[in-house]
Design a protein around this motif. Structure first.
Motif: not given
Lengths: 532, 290
Positions: B234-236, B246, B74, B248-250, B230
C-alpha cells in the motif's frame, strides 16, 4: 537450434509487419467514405466507470445519473447558478401559502418511448409512489409527501406533511424521473432493472453491454422536436484508464470526458481541438472518523486531526488546484453553504490538543481506507500521512474497493471498523438536508453516517430547517449554519475539499453547459457539432 | 581419490560450467548487485526519508537530473531512492514467499512420496486442485479475500506456489525410497519420520533448490503484478509494481516515472531467470552439451 529459433522470430516479425501494413492500407482506403454528408451525428461520452449501475430510475443512486437524465425527465429542472427552476414535463407550478400543497400543471402531448402512450398525472403519481414503495436509492427525498392527488390528467397535487422545499425534490437528479406507468405495469416490476427503459427524454436505449458501449438513439416523437442541430446518437464508453481517455480525446474519438485526473487535464490543455471547461460541482471529499473507537471517540483528538490535515497542499499538489478547501459540510454553490467554517492547518494547535486529550506527542496509529483507483484521493491520503507523522500519529493507508470499505465501515463491531474513511460525496438533490441527514443524522442501521455521529440537538435543528425551507428559506439557511457550527466543533468528519468539475471537450462540441445539480450530466439534446 | 577431493572436483566442474555461460555470469552479477543494493539502500539512497513518509510538494515531477537521478514523483519524492528501497521489498517478498511455499510443499511432497497409497492419492488430488488455477489468478483471489497488504502478498504467493514443489519432491522421494540405504534404515527399525528427515530429505533437495532459484524471478514478477493491481503493498511503500501502477497515469508527460521502476523489475526478473537457467544447466547433464 538456437539460430533457427532466432530466424523463426524474425520471420514472425516480418509477417506481422506485413499484416500491419495491409491493415493500414485497408483503413486508408475506407477513409473518404466517412465524410459523406448523410452520416448520422454521433456524440461520444467517456465514463471512467460503468455508466449504469441501476437501470431502474427508482433505484438509482450512482453513476447512472449521466444516462438517466438523457432518457428520462423530471417535472422541473433546477439551475443552481441562477437559482431558478426551468419547466420540463410541468409547464408551471404553484405552492399554497402555508407551503403544504404544491400543484403542478403538466405539459400536454408528451409521449413515452416505444409505446407512444401520453404522459399524464397518473404516470407522475405512479412513478413517485413506486419509488417510495421500492425504498431503494434516494427514496427518502419523498419523505415530506403525504399524498398525491390527480384531479385531472394534466394536474398533479402534492400534499405535504410539513412545508418542505418540494421544488428541489421534484427536480432531483435521482429518484424523481417519470416512467411510463402502463409499460411498467404490463412488463412487471423488475422489467426496468433488467436493462430496459420507459422514459420521455430525447434519447432512447438502443443497445448496451456491461463494460462496453451504451448506445442511445434519438426519440423521433420527443416533445421539444428535432428542429435545428442535434445529435442523432449518443454513445457512453467505459474507459477506466485516464491516459487512454486522454488519448481518445486528443484523437477526436470522443467528445466529452469528465473525471480525468488533474495531470491528464493539464496535459490536454492547449492541444488542438480540445477545450477544458471548469465548472463548480457539489462533489466533496469527506473523511468520516470512527467516533465509536479509541482514540477518535475523543472530540479533542478529532479536532487535533482536523488541524493536522494539510488542506492547502492537498488542493494544490494532489488536485493541482482543481478544488477548493471545504467550508462547513455543504458545498459552495449550494444554498445553505456556510462561509469561513473550516479548520486551518496548524500543527502546534494539533499537538496542544493531543496533549490536552491525554496523548502528548501522539503515539497512536490510525487506519485510513480509500477507494482503490481513486488516484487523487490516494495522493491526499499520502500527504495526510506525512503531516500526521509530524504530530506523532502514524497513519496507515489502505486501498479497498468501495463495497469492501463500505462493508467494513458498517461492521456491527465499531472496534473492527477503520478509523478514517475517505470518499467523494455529492448530494442527490439541491437541498443541504441531503448532506446533513445522510452523514450526520442519528442512524439505527448505518448507511452513510459513517462517523456514527449522534447528537440530538443536530438532529432537531436539521429537521426544523427542512420543515421550514419550503416557506422561509432564509430562516432555514440560518438553522443550517447553526447545525454546521456544532458539527464542525464536534469534528466527526474531516472536510477536505469541494471538487471543481473539469471537463475535457472537443472544441467542435457546442451547447454543453454543466449543471452542478446534475453531476456530470451532458444534456446532449442541447449539444450539437460545429466544424471539424 | 578421496571423497573430499571428489567433491571438490565436482564443485570445480560446476564452477567451470557456471563460468562458461556468460549470460549466467551476467545474471549472477546483477543478482549480487541487487542484494548489495538492498542491504545498503539506507546508505546509498540520497533521500532515505522519501522511501517512507516524507513529501516535498514543491519538487513534484522533476525530470531526471544530478540531484534526482530518476526524477521525482507527483509528491516530490526522489524516485532513485524509492527504486533502491523497492529492491529490499522485492527480495524480501521473493525469499519469504518461496520459503513459505517450500515450508508447505516439501513436507507434503515427502509424505506423499514416502508413504504412497491413500496418503499419496489424497495429497496429490489436493495439489491438483491448487494447480488447476494459474498461480497469478489464485494469488489475486487470495489477496482479494485477505485484503491488500504486503504480508498477504507473500502468503498468497506461497499458497499458490507450493504444489509445484510437492510434485517435485514426491517424484524424488518415490525413487529414493526404493534405494538400499533407505531399506536398510527401515529394516533396522528406524522410525519413519527419522528416515524421511535423515535419508529422504537430503537426497531430494537438489532439484528443489534448482526449481526455487528459477522461480525467484517469477515470484518477484507476481508480487509486482499484485502491487500493480493495487492488491499488494500500500502507498507510500516504494514497491516496484505499485510505482509502475501509479506512474502509469503520468506516462504521456513524465516518462521517467514508470520507466525506472519498470526497468528495475525487468532487470531483476531477467537476472534471476538467467541464474536459474544456469543452475539448471549445471545440474542436468543433458543440457550441458552444445
Amino acid at each position: 537450434m538456437k539460430h533457427a529459433h532466432r530466424w523463426g522470430v524474425l520471420a514472425l516479425v516480418a509477417v506481422l509487419a506485413a499484416a500491419l501494413a495491409v491493415g493500414a492500407a485497408g483503413c486508408a482506403g475506407k477513409g473518404p467514405a466517412k465524410e459523406k454528408p448523410e452520416q448520422p451525428q454521433v456524440a461520444v461520452y467517456i465514463s471512467n466507470e460503468d455508466p449504469v449501475v441501476y437501470w431502474d430510475p427508482a433505484d438509482a443512486c450512482s453513476n447512472e445519473v449521466i444516462v438517466h437524465n438523457e432518457i428520462y425527465e423530471t417535472l422541473i429542472r433546477y439551475d443552481p447558478v441562477a437559482d431558478k427552476f426551468e419547466p420540463v414535463l410541468a409547464t408551471d407550478y404553484s405552492r399554497s401559502p402555508d407551503g403544504l400543497e404544491w400543484t403542478f400543471h403538466l405539459r400536454k402531448g408528451v409521449k413515452f418511448h416505444n409505446t407512444g402512450n401520453e404522459m399524464t398525472s397518473e404516470d407522475v403519481k405512479f412513478s413517485v409512489e413506486r419509488a417510495v414503495q421500492r425504498g431503494m436509492g434516494v427514496s427518502y427525498i419523498w419523505d415530506p409527501v403525504e399524498e398525491i392527488l390527480t384531479p385531472d390528467p394534466y394536474t398533479v397535487v402534492f400534499k405535504l406533511k410539513y412545508p418542505a422545499a418540494l421544488d428541489v425534490v421534484v427536480a432531483s437528479s435521482y429518484g424523481a424521473h417519470i416512467v411510463d406507468a402502463k409499460a411498467v405495469r404490463e412488463h412487471g416490476e423488475d422489467w426496468l432493472s433488467q436493462g430496459h427503459e420507459a422514459g420521455t427524454g430525447p434519447y432512447m436505449l438502443e443497445s448496451w453491454e456491461k463494460g462496453g458501449d451504451y448506445v442511445f438513439t434519438k426519440f423521433p416523437d420527443y416533445w421539444r422536436g428535432w428542429e435545428g442541430k442535434h445529435f442523432d446518437k449518443i454513445v457512453f464508453k467505459t474507459v477506466p484508464d485516464a491516459a487512454t481517455a486522454r488519448q481518445m480525446m486528443e484523437a477526436g474519438q470522443a467528445d466529452i470526458a469528465p473525471n480525468l485526473t488533474p495531470e491528464q487535464i493539464e496535459g490536454l490543455r492547449g492541444k488542438p481541438g480540445v477545450a477544458i471547461t471548469e465548472a463548480p460541482s457539489w462533489k466533496t471529499l469527506v473523511g468520516p472518523m470512527n467516533t465509536k473507537k479509541k482514540p477518535l471517540n475523543n472530540k479533542l483528538v478529532r479536532q487535533a486531526i482536523s488541524y493536522a490535515v494539510p488542506y492547502e497542499e492537498i488542493v494544490n499538489t494532489a488536485l493541482q488546484g482543481h478544488a477548493i478547501q471545504s467550508s462547513g459540510v455543504i458545498p459552495k454553490g449550494l444554498w445553505g453553504h456556510a462561509e469561513n467554517l473550516y479548520y486551518t492547518t496548524d500543527l502546534e494547535k494539533a499537538k496542544e490538543l493531543l496533549s490536552k486529550a491525554g496523548y502528548p506527542g501522539g503515539g497512536f496509529k490510525l487506519v485510513l481506507t480509500y477507494p482503490s483507483g481513486a488516484d487523487d484521493v490516494r495522493r491526499a491520503a499520502e500527504l495526510m500521512k506525512a503531516s500526521f507523522a509530524r504530530i506523532g500519529v502514524d497513519l496507515e493507508i489502505r486501498a479497498m474497493n468501495w463495497e469492501q470499505q463500505w462493508d467494513l465501515a458498517k461492521n456491527p463491531d465499531p472496534q473492527k471498523r477503520q478509523d478514517i474513511l475517505l470518499y467523494h460525496w455529492w448530494p442527490a438533490y439541491a437541498d443541504p438536508y441531503d448532506n446533513l441527514v445522510n452523514m450526520f443524522h442519528t442512524e439505527e442501521d448505518i448507511l452513510f453516517n459513517l462517523a456514527y455521529y449522534s447528537n440530538p440537538r443536530v438532529d432537531e435543528l436539521m429537521n426544523k430547517a427542512r420543515e421550514t425551507a419550503g416557506v422561509d428559506r432564509a430562516r432555514a439557511i440560518e438553522l443550517y449554519r447553526q447545525v454546521q457550527e456544532i458539527i464542525m466543533d464536534d469534528a466527526p468528519q474531516l472536510c477536505l475539499y469541494d471538487r471543481k468539475s473539469v471537463f475535457a471537450l472537443r472544441t467542435s462540441l457546442k451547447g454543453f453547459r454543466p449543471n452542478p445539480a446534475y453531476q456530470d450530466v451532458a444534456f446532449f439534446y442541447n449539444c450539437y457539432r460545429e466544424g471539424e | 581419490m578421496t571423497e573430499e577431493a571428489a567433491r571438490r572436483a565436482g564443485l570445480g566442474y560446476a564452477w567451470y560450467l557456471f563460468r562458461r555461460n556468460r549470460l549466467t555470469l551476467a545474471g549472477s552479477a546483477v543478482v549480487v548487485l541487487l542484494v548489495l543494493v538492498a542491504l545498503a539502500a539506507p546508505w546509498l539512497a540520497p533521500y532515505p526519508g522519501d522511501a517512507t513518509a516524507d513529501v516535498h510538494p514543491e519538487r513534484a515531477l522533476l525530470p531526471p537530473s544530478r540531484e534526482h537521478l530518476f526524477g521525482t514523483d507527483e509528491l516530490g519524492r526522489d524516485l532513485f531512492t524509492r527504486v533502491l528501497f523497492g529492491s529490499r521489498i522485492s527480495l524480501t517478498v521473493g525469499v519469504i514467499a518461496i520459503g513459505l511455499a517450500l515450508l508447505i510443499g516439501v513436507p507434503i511432497g515427502l509424505a506423499a512420496g514416502f508413504f504412497g497409497g491413500t496418503v499419496d492419492e489424497v495429497l496429490m488430488r489436493v495439489c491438483d486442485v491448487f494447480m488447476s488455477f494459474p498461480p497469478l489468478l489464485l494469488s489475486v483471489a487470495i489477496c482479494a479475500m485477505l485484503g491488500p497488504s504486503l504480508t498477504n502478498v507473500m502468503i498468497s504467493i506461497g499458497v499458490a506456489w507450493w504444489p509445484w514443489y510437492s510434485r517435485l519432491i514426491r517424484s524424488q522421494a518415490l525413487s529414493v525410497r526404493e534405494r538400499g540405504f533407505v531399506e536398510a534404515a527401515r529394516a533396522a527399525g528406524v522410525k519413519p519420520w527419522v528416515v524421511i528427515w535423515r535419508h529422504i530429505l537430503p537426497n531430494t533437495m537438489a532439484p528443489v533448490v534448482v526449481q526455487a532459484s528459477m522461480d525467484f524471478g517469477s515470484v518477484i514478477l507476481t508480487a509486482a503484478s499484485l502491487g500493480f493491481l493495487g492488491m499488494g503493498a500500500q502507498p507510500p511503500t516504494p514497491e516496484w509494481g505499485l510505482l509502475v501502477s501509479i506512474g502509469r497515469t503520468f506516462f504521456l508527460d513524465q516518462w521517467w516515472y514508470v520507466t525506472f521502476p519498470g526497468l528495475a523489475i525487468f532487470m531483476a526478473v531477467l537476472a534471476f531467470n538467467l541464474v536459474g537457467d544456469g543452475i539448471r544447466e549445471i545440474s542436468d547433464p543433458r543440457t550441458r552439451e552444445a
